[in-house]
Design an enzyme around this catalytic site. Structure first.
Site, PDB file in Angstrom:
ATOM      1  N   HIS A 154       0.666  -1.084  -0.492  1.00  0.00           N
ATOM      2  CA  HIS A 154       0.461  -0.622   0.324  1.00  0.00           C
ATOM      3  C   HIS A 154       0.882   1.570  -0.192  1.00  0.00           C
ATOM      4  O   HIS A 154       2.278   1.423   0.470  1.00  0.00           O
ATOM      5  CB  HIS A 154      -0.868   0.416   1.208  1.00  0.00           C
ATOM      6  CG  HIS A 154      -1.453   0.771   1.307  1.00  0.00           C
ATOM      7  ND1 HIS A 154      -1.773   2.129   1.589  1.00  0.00           N
ATOM      8  CD2 HIS A 154      -3.053   0.693   1.218  1.00  0.00           C
ATOM      9  CE1 HIS A 154      -2.942   2.847   1.449  1.00  0.00           C
ATOM     10  NE2 HIS A 154      -4.523   2.219   1.495  1.00  0.00           N
ATOM     11  N   ASP A 230       2.791  -4.395   8.517  1.00  0.00           N
ATOM     12  CA  ASP A 230       1.933  -3.902   7.114  1.00  0.00           C
ATOM     13  C   ASP A 230       0.631  -4.630   8.266  1.00  0.00           C
ATOM     14  O   ASP A 230       0.766  -5.390   7.710  1.00  0.00           O
ATOM     15  CB  ASP A 230       1.903  -3.214   6.209  1.00  0.00           C
ATOM     16  CG  ASP A 230       0.411  -2.846   6.050  1.00  0.00           C
ATOM     17  OD1 ASP A 230      -0.432  -2.747   7.040  1.00  0.00           O
ATOM     18  OD2 ASP A 230       0.514  -2.210   4.817  1.00  0.00           O
ATOM     19  N   GLN A 233      -4.797  -5.499   6.977  1.00  0.00           N
ATOM     20  CA  GLN A 233      -5.495  -6.780   6.428  1.00  0.00           C
ATOM     21  C   GLN A 233      -5.497  -7.856   7.037  1.00  0.00           C
ATOM     22  O   GLN A 233      -6.246  -8.504   7.102  1.00  0.00           O
ATOM     23  CB  GLN A 233      -5.498  -6.482   5.334  1.00  0.00           C
ATOM     24  CG  GLN A 233      -5.234  -5.133   3.813  1.00  0.00           C
ATOM     25  CD  GLN A 233      -6.735  -4.944   4.509  1.00  0.00           C
ATOM     26  OE1 GLN A 233      -7.840  -6.018   4.280  1.00  0.00           O
ATOM     27  NE2 GLN A 233      -6.817  -4.255   3.828  1.00  0.00           N
ATOM     28  N   LYS A 256      -9.858  -0.512  10.697  1.00  0.00           N
ATOM     29  CA  LYS A 256      -9.887  -2.017   9.223  1.00  0.00           C
ATOM     30  C   LYS A 256     -10.631  -3.191  10.401  1.00  0.00           C
ATOM     31  O   LYS A 256     -10.201  -4.118   9.451  1.00  0.00           O
ATOM     32  CB  LYS A 256      -8.355  -2.025   8.389  1.00  0.00           C
ATOM     33  CG  LYS A 256      -8.795  -1.172   7.393  1.00  0.00           C
ATOM     34  CD  LYS A 256      -7.370  -1.351   6.719  1.00  0.00           C
ATOM     35  CE  LYS A 256      -7.337  -0.329   6.296  1.00  0.00           C
ATOM     36  NZ  LYS A 256      -8.443  -0.199   4.597  1.00  0.00           N
ATOM     37  N   CYS A 398      -4.988   2.398  -3.577  1.00  0.00           N
ATOM     38  CA  CYS A 398      -3.546   3.192  -3.002  1.00  0.00           C
ATOM     39  C   CYS A 398      -2.424   2.068  -3.363  1.00  0.00           C
ATOM     40  O   CYS A 398      -1.611   1.067  -2.774  1.00  0.00           O
ATOM     41  CB  CYS A 398      -4.065   2.788  -1.159  1.00  0.00           C
ATOM     42  SG  CYS A 398      -5.133   4.295  -1.695  1.00  0.00           S
TER      43      CYS A 398
END
Length: 442
Positions: A154, A230, A233, A256, A398
């Protein structure tokens, strides 16, 4: 495995799922990779905080200030524990995951501005930095070093590292992906003794593919490199213990994982937080100051300048309690079944190409499924699906470099959460048929 009755009870916790769309049907919300909906316990926790305990954190001795401070720090403990973090002081609250990456990469950038021992002024404020040659090797970024990211990142986990490489003169290198967007062991050979930082996504928000983080960490350790993860997700879909994974830092996004917007977090090992200079300056993070200089608090306060997002942090902790009440393993298994159903349904359309692992039995992915339809723009697909009250994401999500890798600039993405149902997947599959009919592509 969650039963249909349990799913019905879960859905009852999300009043927004009763919302009727433009086509006169309840909205089938298949856009949780962008932002997940919020259950009633999250909304109630935030409301109760404002109704009963609202006060400034660490700024008073009265009852409401004490209660707000306790709520804030208790929530920090809850959130840290969810991610396997034993020392909650290593968890720094930010306004989102993007800011968290910037705090880390920007801190490394500031730390590396002290080359040759010169003081550097930023906006007139003196940064009394160590000479680069006296820095611990783990924090030193030189023109001989590499900063490595993946093709699946991202922009939030790409652009800050681009800037760090540009300012320090380091080389920005890529971990390539295979034809299905996976990171293979062979691609990790780019991590070598010249590597200073490896920044990777745990799960791609385009392909849904899961990164082999343990292997990334093994190679980075051998190279003496820092690993930044990261988790945006993965946090709502997989059990995630950062200590077991062995990474050095990670960013998180509340919204999220069914929490509120406006809050995220950075976790980093204590020795990293102790060394990094703060990127943001202001109230709350100062230990002492004069008109010429300031000394800062220790982490996490050192990085939390200004008024804290207290209600949002309380809501995030409530979201974590909600997820744990269902059970992450139960959520993961249920979502695997829905993902299998979705990928099987998409196979009905030869005009459609899935970006990422496309097999219904693929074990190394979650239910974020991006796809292309030959001859139809993703935005048009999204609009037609919206007319049938099916909410999906369209665009480049993104992640322009990965879309370019797949030979496109945009895709349509359907993404799952535990509140979705098999009937909603059936509606998506039927809706794609309607899209093909509308554009005469069947």
């Amino acid at each position: 495995m969650l039963s249909s009755e349990q799913i019905a009870n879960i859905r009852a916790d999300f009043p927004i799922l009763e919302r009727i769309g433009r086509g006169g049907n309840p909205i089938a919300y298949l856009d949780s990779a962008a932002t997940a909906q919020k259950p009633s316990p999250v909304l109630e926790a935030m409301g109760q905080f404002y109704l009963r305990s609202n006060g400034a954190v660490s700024r008073g001795t009265h009852l409401l200030a004490d209660e707000s401070t306790s709520a804030f720090e208790n929530a920090r403990e809850t959130i840290a524990g969810f991610f396997g973090i034993s020392d909650a002081s290593e968890l720094v609250f930010t306004k989102n995951a993007t800011e968290a990456v910037n705090v880390l990469a920007g801190g490394l950038l500031l730390a590396n501005l002290g080359e040759n021992g010169h003081e550097v002024a930023a906006g007139g404020y003196p940064l009394r930095l160590q000479p680069v040659e006296t820095m611990p090797r783990a924090f030193r970024i030189t023109p001989q070093d590499r900063i490595i990211v993946t093709k699946a990142e991202h922009h939030a986990n790409l652009l800050p590292w681009q800037r760090l490489a540009e300012v320090t003169g380091a080389q920005l290198s890529w971990i390539e992906v295979d034809s299905e967007g996976r990171i293979t062991p062979e691609a990790l050979e780019v991590i070598d003794e010249h590597t200073a930082v490896v920044a990777v996504t745990h799960i791609s928000n385009v392909t849904g593919a899961i990164t082999p983080v343990v292997e990334v960490v093994r190679r980075a350790r051998a190279a003496g490199a820092l690993v930044a993860l990261d988790t945006c997700q993965s946090a709502m879909h997989l059990a995630l213990n950062l200590i077991d994974l062995g990474v050095d830092a990670a960013c998180f996004s509340s919204h999220k994982m069914m929490g509120p917007t406006g809050v995220g977090a950075l976790w980093a090992r204590k020795e990293i937080l102790d060394y990094l200079p703060p990127l943001l300056l202001g109230g709350s993070m100062v230990a002492s100051s004069t008109t010429e200089s300031a000394d800062f608090q220790s982490a996490p306060m050192k990085f939390e300048a200004g008024s804290q997002p207290v209600a949002q942090v309380v809501g995030w902790a409530a979201a974590i309690d909600y997820i744990q009440g269902i059970g992450l393993s139960e959520i993961a298994e249920y979502e695997r079944q829905l993902t299998r159903q979705m990928l099987s349904g998409l196979e009905l359309y030869p005009q459609l190409k899935v970006l990422g692992p496309a097999s219904p039995d693929a074990p190394d992915r979650i239910g974020a499924v991006s796809f292309l339809v030959d001859g139809i723009h993703p935005h048009d697909i999204g609009q037609v699906l919206d007319s049938f009250d099916i909410a999906v994401r369209t665009g480049h999500h993104c992640v322009i470099p990965l879309h370019k890798f797949f030979g496109t600039f945009a895709s349509t993405r359907a993404s799952l959460a535990v509140f979705n149902t098999p009937e909603e997947i059936d509606r998506l599959i039927a809706g794609i048929g309607e899209v093909l009919d509308f554009f005469g592509r069947k």
